[in-house]
Design an enzyme around this catalytic site. Sequence first.
Site, mmCIF file in Angstrom:
data_model
loop_
_atom_site.group_PDB
_atom_site.id
_atom_site.type_symbol
_atom_site.label_atom_id
_atom_site.label_comp_id
_atom_site.label_asym_id
_atom_site.label_seq_id
_atom_site.Cartn_x
_atom_site.Cartn_y
_atom_site.Cartn_z
ATOM 1 N N SER A 1 0.856 -1.180 0.000
ATOM 2 C CA SER A 1 0.000 0.000 0.000
ATOM 3 C C SER A 1 0.888 1.224 0.000
ATOM 4 C CB SER A 1 -0.888 0.053 1.245
ATOM 5 O OG SER A 1 -1.973 -0.839 1.139
ATOM 6 N N GLU B 1 -0.897 18.814 -6.090
ATOM 7 C CA GLU B 1 -2.189 18.805 -6.782
ATOM 8 C C GLU B 1 -3.099 17.678 -6.288
ATOM 9 O OE1 GLU B 1 0.806 18.387 -8.173
ATOM 10 O OE2 GLU B 1 1.261 20.307 -9.124
ATOM 11 N N SER B 2 -2.853 17.082 -5.170
ATOM 12 C CA SER B 2 -3.682 16.081 -4.485
ATOM 13 C C SER B 2 -2.917 14.778 -4.196
ATOM 14 C CB SER B 2 -5.038 15.845 -5.141
ATOM 15 O OG SER B 2 -5.809 17.039 -5.055
ATOM 16 N N HIS C 1 -3.297 0.068 -3.531
ATOM 17 C CA HIS C 1 -3.322 -1.114 -2.671
ATOM 18 C C HIS C 1 -3.226 -2.306 -3.615
ATOM 19 C CE1 HIS C 1 -4.422 1.588 0.480
ATOM 20 N NE2 HIS C 1 -5.376 2.050 -0.286
ATOM 21 N N CYS D 1 -5.739 18.255 -9.086
ATOM 22 C CA CYS D 1 -6.465 19.494 -9.330
ATOM 23 C C CYS D 1 -5.606 20.351 -10.245
ATOM 24 C CB CYS D 1 -6.816 20.209 -8.027
ATOM 25 S SG CYS D 1 -5.420 20.547 -6.984
#
Lengths: 127, 127
Positions: free
Chosen positions: A55, A62-63, A68, A83
């Site tokens: 994971s 930008e985010s 996983h 974004c």
Amino acid sequence: METMGRHVIAELWQCEFDKLNDMDFIEQTFVDAALKSGAEIREVAFHKFAPQGVSGVVIISESHLTIHSFPEHGYASIDVYTCGDLNPNVAADYIAEALGSQHREVVEVPRGMGPVSLGKTKVIASA
Amino acid sequence: METMGRHVIAELWQCEFDKLNDMDFIEQTFVDAALKSGAEIREVAFHKFAPQGVSGVVIISESHLTIHSFPEHGYASIDVYTCGDLNPNVAADYIAEALGSQHREVVEVPRGMGPVSLGKTKVIASA
């Protein structure tokens, strides 16, 4: 800063077991994917599970990108959320190809723009 | 390990500016939310942006929790993705209340079970 974002949810099936179980490979793939999409990397955190599975996340300005992996099922669950002017599909496609996914379902969710809705699911199956 | 997961996408509006801009508060809230939902925490990574905003993730054994906050818009974009027996709404509700969200849109996306679909969006507005 605008709240608008594009969140790609990608279900990657029929990936290669060894790649899904190689944390260093996945981490490098995610860093490369972020950079190829033009993102600025802020934090990188990955974790290897016993007996298998990885994971991890790359936080970008930008985010984020997350994964996983379930090597025993040939499956990786990934999210690429961007974004600004970035296209999250650039990173998602790069990751799917790097993991050798032969069948993927990809859908985009607009974020930060009011009620949540799903775009049309795109299914990509390799021969 | 089963591939099935529950991914809650929550758009939290009308949150409190100061809380959305306080990285330490958000990090502690996310750790508490993960623990309250019964998750096992593996990695914690948060980042504060200038002039404002916080992004971060808690990687849990059962998947992840993420946030991107936009204090100037009173908005936080959160994801809580869990597998196994955990209920992602426990953490999502806890976070929404901690951030003082007065209006939220919450939708659940099943993961790892084939074609991606959205559940019904739940809108919660406070008086």
